[in-house]
Scaffold this motif. Structure first.
Motif, PDB file in Angstrom:
ATOM      1  N   SER A 224       0.812  -1.217   0.000  1.00 51.37           N
ATOM      2  CA  SER A 224       0.000   0.000   0.000  1.00 51.37           C
ATOM      3  C   SER A 224       0.848   1.271   0.000  1.00 51.37           C
ATOM      4  N   ASP A 225       2.149   1.165   0.295  1.00 44.59           N
ATOM      5  CA  ASP A 225       3.025   2.337   0.177  1.00 44.59           C
ATOM      6  C   ASP A 225       3.223   2.732  -1.276  1.00 44.59           C
ATOM      7  N   LEU A 226       2.811   1.864  -2.196  1.00 45.27           N
ATOM      8  CA  LEU A 226       2.849   2.188  -3.617  1.00 45.27           C
ATOM      9  C   LEU A 226       1.512   2.754  -4.096  1.00 45.27           C
ATOM     10  N   SER A 227       0.610   2.971  -3.171  1.00 50.52           N
ATOM     11  CA  SER A 227      -0.712   3.467  -3.537  1.00 50.52           C
ATOM     12  C   SER A 227      -0.651   4.947  -3.892  1.00 50.52           C
ATOM     13  N   PRO A 228      -1.450   5.364  -4.879  1.00 50.34           N
ATOM     14  CA  PRO A 228      -1.510   6.802  -5.190  1.00 50.34           C
ATOM     15  C   PRO A 228      -2.253   7.590  -4.122  1.00 50.34           C
ATOM     16  N   ALA A 229      -3.009   6.902  -3.268  1.00 49.15           N
ATOM     17  CA  ALA A 229      -3.734   7.576  -2.195  1.00 49.15           C
ATOM     18  C   ALA A 229      -2.842   7.697  -0.966  1.00 49.15           C
ATOM     19  N   PRO A 230      -3.093   8.685  -0.098  1.00 45.69           N
ATOM     20  CA  PRO A 230      -2.313   8.806   1.142  1.00 45.69           C
ATOM     21  C   PRO A 230      -2.392   7.524   1.955  1.00 45.69           C
ATOM     22  N   ALA A 231      -1.287   7.147   2.562  1.00 43.39           N
ATOM     23  CA  ALA A 231      -1.199   5.861   3.252  1.00 43.39           C
ATOM     24  C   ALA A 231      -2.140   5.767   4.439  1.00 43.39           C
ATOM     25  N   GLY A 232      -2.288   6.832   5.217  1.00 43.43           N
ATOM     26  CA  GLY A 232      -3.116   6.775   6.415  1.00 43.43           C
ATOM     27  C   GLY A 232      -2.422   6.008   7.528  1.00 43.43           C
ATOM     28  N   GLU A 233      -3.079   5.918   8.663  1.00 43.54           N
ATOM     29  CA  GLU A 233      -2.494   5.248   9.823  1.00 43.54           C
ATOM     30  C   GLU A 233      -3.080   3.848   9.944  1.00 43.54           C
ATOM     31  N   THR A 234      -2.522   2.925   9.195  1.00 47.43           N
ATOM     32  CA  THR A 234      -3.003   1.545   9.222  1.00 47.43           C
ATOM     33  C   THR A 234      -2.049   0.671  10.006  1.00 47.43           C
ATOM     34  N   CYS A 235      -2.602  -0.271  10.740  1.00 45.74           N
ATOM     35  CA  CYS A 235      -1.803  -1.261  11.480  1.00 45.74           C
ATOM     36  C   CYS A 235      -0.742  -0.605  12.367  1.00 45.74           C
ATOM     37  N   SER A 236      -1.111   0.491  13.028  1.00 47.64           N
ATOM     38  CA  SER A 236      -0.104   1.197  13.828  1.00 47.64           C
ATOM     39  C   SER A 236       0.364   0.365  15.015  1.00 47.64           C
ATOM     40  N   ASN A 237      -0.489  -0.569  15.477  1.00 48.95           N
ATOM     41  CA  ASN A 237      -0.079  -1.403  16.608  1.00 48.95           C
ATOM     42  C   ASN A 237       0.418  -2.773  16.158  1.00 48.95           C
ATOM     43  N   LEU A 238       0.529  -2.985  14.844  1.00 45.67           N
ATOM     44  CA  LEU A 238       1.061  -4.199  14.235  1.00 45.67           C
ATOM     45  C   LEU A 238       0.151  -5.412  14.349  1.00 45.67           C
ATOM     46  N   VAL A 239      -0.752  -5.428  15.325  1.00 46.14           N
ATOM     47  CA  VAL A 239      -1.551  -6.617  15.592  1.00 46.14           C
ATOM     48  C   VAL A 239      -3.025  -6.229  15.682  1.00 46.14           C
ATOM     49  N   ALA A 240      -3.896  -7.039  15.126  1.00 46.19           N
ATOM     50  CA  ALA A 240      -5.334  -6.789  15.235  1.00 46.19           C
ATOM     51  C   ALA A 240      -6.018  -8.040  15.768  1.00 46.19           C
ATOM     52  N   GLY A 241      -6.629  -7.921  16.938  1.00 48.75           N
ATOM     53  CA  GLY A 241      -7.387  -9.035  17.507  1.00 48.75           C
ATOM     54  C   GLY A 241      -6.583 -10.297  17.744  1.00 48.75           C
ATOM     55  N   GLY A 242      -5.289 -10.156  17.972  1.00 52.54           N
ATOM     56  CA  GLY A 242      -4.440 -11.314  18.215  1.00 52.54           C
ATOM     57  C   GLY A 242      -3.970 -12.023  16.964  1.00 52.54           C
ATOM     58  N   TRP A 243      -4.480 -11.602  15.796  1.00 57.62           N
ATOM     59  CA  TRP A 243      -4.134 -12.229  14.518  1.00 57.62           C
ATOM     60  C   TRP A 243      -2.956 -11.506  13.887  1.00 57.62           C
ATOM     61  N   LEU A 244      -1.921 -12.218  13.547  1.00 55.18           N
ATOM     62  CA  LEU A 244      -0.775 -11.655  12.837  1.00 55.18           C
ATOM     63  C   LEU A 244      -0.669 -12.358  11.490  1.00 55.18           C
ATOM     64  N   ASP A 245      -0.649 -11.586  10.410  1.00 50.41           N
ATOM     65  CA  ASP A 245      -0.620 -12.192   9.091  1.00 50.41           C
ATOM     66  C   ASP A 245       0.708 -12.875   8.812  1.00 50.41           C
ATOM     67  N   ARG A 246       1.814 -12.259   9.252  1.00 46.69           N
ATOM     68  CA  ARG A 246       3.118 -12.829   8.932  1.00 46.69           C
ATOM     69  C   ARG A 246       4.170 -12.342   9.928  1.00 46.69           C
ATOM     70  N   ILE A 247       5.184 -13.182  10.123  1.00 50.12           N
ATOM     71  CA  ILE A 247       6.337 -12.851  10.952  1.00 50.12           C
ATOM     72  C   ILE A 247       7.564 -13.386  10.224  1.00 50.12           C
ATOM     73  N   GLU A 248       8.680 -12.684  10.361  1.00 48.18           N
ATOM     74  CA  GLU A 248       9.890 -13.068   9.626  1.00 48.18           C
ATOM     75  C   GLU A 248      10.995 -13.463  10.591  1.00 48.18           C
ATOM     76  N   ALA A 249      11.631 -14.600  10.325  1.00 48.80           N
ATOM     77  CA  ALA A 249      12.731 -15.090  11.151  1.00 48.80           C
ATOM     78  C   ALA A 249      14.018 -15.025  10.352  1.00 48.80           C
ATOM     79  N   ASP A 250      15.046 -14.339  10.889  1.00 45.85           N
ATOM     80  CA  ASP A 250      16.314 -14.236  10.172  1.00 45.85           C
ATOM     81  C   ASP A 250      17.273 -15.337  10.631  1.00 45.85           C
ATOM     82  N   PRO A 251      18.379 -15.554   9.923  1.00 47.54           N
ATOM     83  CA  PRO A 251      19.266 -16.684  10.238  1.00 47.54           C
ATOM     84  C   PRO A 251      19.905 -16.630  11.624  1.00 47.54           C
TER      85      PRO A 251
END
Length: 303
Positions: A224-251
């Motif tokens: 959405s940072d590639l959107s022509p519309a202003p980004a707005g304040e989305t997912c500011s707390n990173l988590v919604a209702g305990g559901w996390l779409d993705r997490i990344e683990a590095d080596p």
């Protein structure tokens, strides 16, 4: 641990960076100097972290990343183990033709084969290495012939904006299922190439018009940072209702919740390989303390 500290009770996708090592050193790679680091997940670590996330956080899918995941010596065993756990298995690769036999060997364990392509031949090769575009297209064709659902990812830069639509058209013709567009982050190697950044974000409106007018039937998914519309304040707390779409683990074991934080070394959680568990190591500048929002993906219009 994630549920106790930040209320995460479910994780859909684990992006598992198996190793830093890569056969490329792309100009926009977020790993930067870490491409030279020897760190990697041993197979026992892969199995432990997948088991933990499936059992504790109801994990549904894993995407194996690197560096270059097809350089990982146990990639076949890792894919098979993930399938045995009932997970959807994806891999994201630079698809060098030298990996042909490895692609064939893991085909039956893959739900999606995703190839990194950063424009048509001239611009892609300028970011990666000479001949890499032709090589990647050969491996796209191989994956399609093998019956693997095949996708592509593209990091959008100021140099390759005009290639998005023609690349999408080319991939659609070759049976690719979707194109995913990422916004460039100036970390790692990209920090030394600020000319890659799209400084005039008004260009994104032109990009979206071009996508909408192209008559594509293949989905184009975009950050959405590639959107022509202003980004707005989305997912500011990173988590919604305990559901996390993705997490990344590095080596090294770092667990990063926000995709915008990847490559910045601001993770508050770490996978402890020795004890096979998640540990909490808060810092004043970690992703939760400074509230780094997550990436939100949207679908561009297709006909």
């Amino acid at each position: 641990m994630l549920d106790q500290i930040v209320g995460i009770t479910r994780v859909r996708m684990l992006y598992l960076q198996l190793l830093y090592r890569c056969n490329f050193s792309c100009r926009h790679c977020f790993h930067g100097e870490l491409l030279k680091a020897p760190d990697q997940f041993e197979l026992a670590d892969v199995e432990a972290v997948l088991h933990h996330f499936r059992d504790v956080y109801r994990l549904e899918a894993v995407t194996f990343l690197g560096g270059e995941p097809l350089l990982y010596p146990h990639i076949g065993a890792a894919c098979r183990f993930a399938k045995q756990l009932g997970l959807r298995v994806e891999i994201c690769t630079n698809a060098h033709r030298g990996f042909r036999n490895r692609i064939k060997a893991i085909a039956e364990s893959l739900d999606k084969f995703r190839v990194s392509l950063d424009g048509l031949e001239t611009r892609h090769d300028a970011l990666r290495q000479r001949g890499s575009f032709t090589s990647a297209i050969e491996m796209v064709d191989l994956a399609v012939r093998l019956g693997i659902t095949t996708g592509a990812t593209m990091t959008v830069t100021d140099h390759n904006l005009d290639d998005v639509v023609p690349l999408a058209g080319l991939l659609q013709q070759r049976g690719v299922a979707e194109l995913k567009l990422h916004c460039l982050r100036l970390v790692g190697n990209a920090a030394a190439h600020p000319d890659l950044e799209v400084s005039n974000t008004g260009k994104y409106a032109d990009l979206h018009r071009a996508i909408n007018n192209a008559g594509l039937t293949m989905p184009v998914i975009y950050d959405s940072d590639l959107s022509p519309a202003p980004a707005g304040e989305t997912c500011s707390n990173l988590v919604a209702g305990g559901w996390l779409d993705r997490i990344e683990a590095d080596p090294r074991g770092g667990l990063t919740v926000s995709c915008k934080a990847v490559g910045r070394d601001v993770n508050a959680f770490r996978w402890d390989k020795a004890n096979q568990t998640i540990v909490y190591e808060p810092r004043a500048d970690d992703e939760f303390a400074v509230g780094i929002p997550d990436v939100v993906y949207q679908n561009a219009s297709v006909r």
